[in-house]
Design an enzyme around this catalytic site. Structure first.
Site, PDB file in Angstrom:
ATOM      1  N   GLU A  49     -24.201  -3.369   2.934  1.00  0.00           N
ATOM      2  CA  GLU A  49     -24.507  -4.052   1.372  1.00  0.00           C
ATOM      3  C   GLU A  49     -25.717  -3.882   0.115  1.00  0.00           C
ATOM      4  O   GLU A  49     -26.428  -4.220   1.303  1.00  0.00           O
ATOM      5  CB  GLU A  49     -23.790  -5.475   0.815  1.00  0.00           C
ATOM      6  CG  GLU A  49     -22.417  -5.961   1.692  1.00  0.00           C
ATOM      7  CD  GLU A  49     -22.391  -7.536   1.234  1.00  0.00           C
ATOM      8  OE1 GLU A  49     -21.194  -7.822   0.873  1.00  0.00           O
ATOM      9  OE2 GLU A  49     -23.090  -8.078   1.264  1.00  0.00           O
ATOM     10  N   HIS A  89     -28.179  -5.569   3.172  1.00  0.00           N
ATOM     11  CA  HIS A  89     -27.910  -6.215   3.366  1.00  0.00           C
ATOM     12  C   HIS A  89     -26.276  -5.761   4.653  1.00  0.00           C
ATOM     13  O   HIS A  89     -25.574  -5.518   4.925  1.00  0.00           O
ATOM     14  CB  HIS A  89     -26.452  -7.683   2.915  1.00  0.00           C
ATOM     15  CG  HIS A  89     -26.153  -8.570   4.142  1.00  0.00           C
ATOM     16  ND1 HIS A  89     -24.422  -8.709   3.860  1.00  0.00           N
ATOM     17  CD2 HIS A  89     -26.360  -8.926   5.282  1.00  0.00           C
ATOM     18  CE1 HIS A  89     -24.274  -9.512   4.240  1.00  0.00           C
ATOM     19  NE2 HIS A  89     -24.684  -9.553   5.295  1.00  0.00           N
ATOM     20  N   SER A 148     -27.449 -12.818   2.973  1.00  0.00           N
ATOM     21  CA  SER A 148     -26.560 -12.049   3.300  1.00  0.00           C
ATOM     22  C   SER A 148     -26.019 -13.240   1.796  1.00  0.00           C
ATOM     23  O   SER A 148     -24.178 -13.400   1.819  1.00  0.00           O
ATOM     24  CB  SER A 148     -26.141 -13.498   4.451  1.00  0.00           C
ATOM     25  OG  SER A 148     -26.811 -13.727   4.970  1.00  0.00           O
ATOM     26  N   ASN A 173     -18.971 -11.877   2.412  1.00  0.00           N
ATOM     27  CA  ASN A 173     -19.120 -13.538   1.533  1.00  0.00           C
ATOM     28  C   ASN A 173     -18.675 -14.185   0.661  1.00  0.00           C
ATOM     29  O   ASN A 173     -17.902 -15.030   1.107  1.00  0.00           O
ATOM     30  CB  ASN A 173     -20.417 -13.783   1.705  1.00  0.00           C
ATOM     31  CG  ASN A 173     -21.349 -13.624   3.332  1.00  0.00           C
ATOM     32  OD1 ASN A 173     -20.337 -13.097   4.719  1.00  0.00           O
ATOM     33  ND2 ASN A 173     -22.229 -13.488   3.831  1.00  0.00           N
TER      34      ASN A 173
END
Length: 642
Positions: free
Chosen positions: A150, A138, A117, A189
């Site tokens: 992702e 991800h 991540s 993130n």
């Protein structure tokens, strides 16, 4: 072509990823070093499949097929040797990941992916054999429910593998985005990282009590406040992420030590029973407090928008992928691009300057894009390959003979979101130019033609609220001015904005048990897409007043009695509507339609500008805020009349 997948690591994320592939027909080898983890994985998969059966997403045969598609291993070599793709899903610790990835690379020549991540793909790729086949894939937790994937290209990753994994993600029902430059945190993130730093720093500086901040954010309709969410995911996870970002993105992230004492005392939140709050039976015990907006939504929005501009400046991802990533990765109705389009550059700039001055952190400093007042320009650039006739996933269109059929497909309730309105507008552009289409049917599904507006959308101010109302009015007004006959096929819920779309059509067909009405006044609103004007012109002031002011719903049968529904069918609505449309398309002159519609609709003066202005005025009042909040919280509103 990828047909067989190995998933290395059978924890919660790993076995859920394996389940996703198995449900989509792929053969899966699920491996873990610990036999007890494999046994827990089997139970977890079985329970998850049962939930899918209960929600009618699969049947017993679907469960059986999925289980048969999964084999279990305690040996990496055996698990990966026949796999076309091997995905590492072990704890988010660099040393552990690299050790596992090295072993995988020794036993397969095929594609290797990491579900990391945060950790850079390029960095891990340096440690394995043939890094050109190594890529990030991800998934978001829980993978069985969350749509986003992702797809991350490392510096040495071959472009053909990026395309192959992107297509694979689509095949298993996900919404992939491409991360074109490998930076820590990738897209979602990375967007959230400055918010974590703000909340950590504010906690350390005792800007306000965490329960006061959380109460404010819950009052804005969020299910959890940010500090409660920190506890929920684990304070150790938050601290580890900040430390990693401190090394990879900016030293600022390593400056906050407000949560270090929690880590040292093993008070990590939900997982240990206490953290910022105490937790009992999976719920946080949050002290009551006066809500505080010393950290507010605008602060969060500004930081997200700022980071989004940096991702674009650095070539990490496109605006569309950033928007998609935040929407589907954080399970929101909108992303930072939508928010930015509802704000001015100056609003964002001033907020960032204030945060930068208050906290003295470079991360909060306005980006070059925002400093030079190019926010809107950066976010609204479209790739050259996007054409006028781009395919929409929330609206379908096909032609049968001389009949065009628009199908609303925005979820089970077909809510009138910004995106759906825009999709309708784009489709009207094409229909207007189509000389081979004389009649257009607009339909939804058997549950809802459209159950109304999407009340969870971001609206920044009264002007934007008024502008959206005006936009909807203008789109629907196009229908009344076009040289086509528009037929609204009404079934299920026909409420609010959906009812207004139906009223803009020339003919309305229905069945007896459709549910039709305007709930707006019970939410502190009024019909805002032309309904307050069109309904009284159609059925008279008295009946329109009754329908709008009481917000009561009527049946399709009652709607025919009122004169709203023009053709009521006892059954076979779709078939009978299509029969009507084909007949009209073959025997009615489009030129006559154009003139007749102008003459008929011009017999009544419709003041749409006044309606839009009224919507803007309502936005500034407390009744609207209470109405929408009560709707989202599924309770009765407490109106004060202001």
């Amino acid at each position: 072509m990828i047909k067989q997948v190995a998933v290395i690591g059978a924890g919660i994320m790993g076995h859920s990823i394996a389940e996703v592939f198995a449900l989509n027909g792929y053969k899966v080898n699920l491996e873990d070093f610990y036999p007890e983890v494999i046994e827990k994985a089997k139970i977890g998969i079985d329970n998850s499949l049962d939930k899918l059966i209960a929600s009618k997403k699969i049947d017993e045969n679907g469960k059986k097929a999925a289980i048969e598609n999964i084999k279990f291993f305690n040996n990496i070599e055996e698990a990966v040797k026949d796999a076309d793709l091997s995905i590492e899903v072990v704890p988010e610790i660099y040393e552990i990941k690299v050790k596992v990835l090295k072993e995988i690379s020794q036993h397969t020549e095929k594609i290797i992916a990491s579900n990391t991540s945060n950790i850079r793909i390029t960095e891990m790729g340096e440690e394995i054999r043939k890094p050109e086949r190594f890529i990030g894939m991800h998934f978001f937790n829980p993978p069985i429910l969350m749509k986003l994937v992702e797809v991350i290209k490392g510096d040495k990753t071959s472009g053909e593998y990026v395309d192959e994994i992107y297509e694979l993600a689509e095949k298993i029902g996900k919404k992939p985005i491409k991360v074109l430059k490998d930076e820590a945190g990738f897209v979602v993130n990375r967007i959230s990282a400055p918010e974590m730093l703000l909340l950590c720093t504010a906690y350390g500086n005792k800007i306000a009590k965490p329960e006061a901040i959380d109460k404010y954010f819950k009052s804005q309709g969020l299910p959890m406040g940010p500090y409660q969410l920190f506890d929920y995911v684990g304070l150790d996870t938050v601290v580890d992420s900040l430390k990693y970002y401190g090394k990879e993105l900016s030293p600022d992230y390593g400056k906050c030590h407000a949560f270090d004492s929690f880590i040292e005392s093993k008070h990590l939140g939900l997982k240990t029973g206490s953290g910022i709050y105490k937790w009992e039976n999976g719920k946080a015990i949050i002290p009551d407090a006066e809500e505080s907006d010393k950290i507010n939504l605008m602060d969060m929005f500004a930081l997200e928008i700022n980071e989004a501009t940096r991702l674009i400046e650095d070539g990490v991802a496109s605006p569309d992928d950033i928007e998609t990533g935040v929407k589907y990765g954080l399970n929101r109705p909108f992303g930072p691009i939508t928010v930015a389009n509802g704000l001015s550059n100056d609003e964002v700039l001033e907020t960032l300057k204030r945060l930068y001055t208050q906290y003295n952190l470079e991360v909060f400093k306005p980006s070059k894009t925002i400093e030079t007042h190019k926010m809107k320009e950066a976010f609204n650039k479209k790739p050259d390959e996007i054409k006028k006739e781009e395919k929409s996933e929330i609206l379908g269109y096909r032609i049968e003979g001389k009949v065009g059929i628009i199908t609303l497909m925005n979820g089970k309730n077909n809510l009138m979101s910004f995106e759906l309105l825009k999709a309708v507008d784009r489709q009207l552009d094409l229909i207007e130019e189509a000389n081979n289409v004389n009649v257009v049917i607009i339909r939804g599904n058997d549950r809802a033609f459209s159950a109304g507006a999407d009340l969870s959308q971001f609206i920044s101010n009264p002007y934007m609220f008024m502008k959206i109302s005006s936009t909807g009015e203008n789109i629907f007004d196009r229908i009344t001015k076009m040289n086509k006959i528009f037929i609204a096929q009404l079934e299920g819920y026909v409420l609010g904005g959906g009812f207004e779309l139906a009223l803009a059509c020339d003919i309305r067909t229905s069945i007896a048990d459709s549910v039709i009405g305007f709930p707006e006044t019970s939410l502190g609103l009024i019909p805002g897409y032309g309904g307050s004007q069109r309904l009284p012109n159609l059925i008279g002031i008295s009946r329109a007043m009754d329908m709008i002011l009481t917000s009561e719903r009527i049946s399709g049968e009652k709607a025919q009695e009122y004169g709203i529904v023009t053709r009521l069918f006892s059954d076979n609505l779709e078939e009978n509507t299509m029969k009507l449309a084909k007949d009209l398309s073959e025997r009615i002159s489009p030129a006559s339609v154009y003139v007749a519609k102008r003459l008929i609709y011009n017999t009544a003066t419709i003041n749409l500008d006044e309606e839009a202005l009224s919507m803007g005025m309502l936005y500034a009042g407390n009744d609207l805020k209470e109405g929408v909040k009560a709707f989202l919280e599924k309770r009765k509103p407490d109106y004060k009349g202001n």
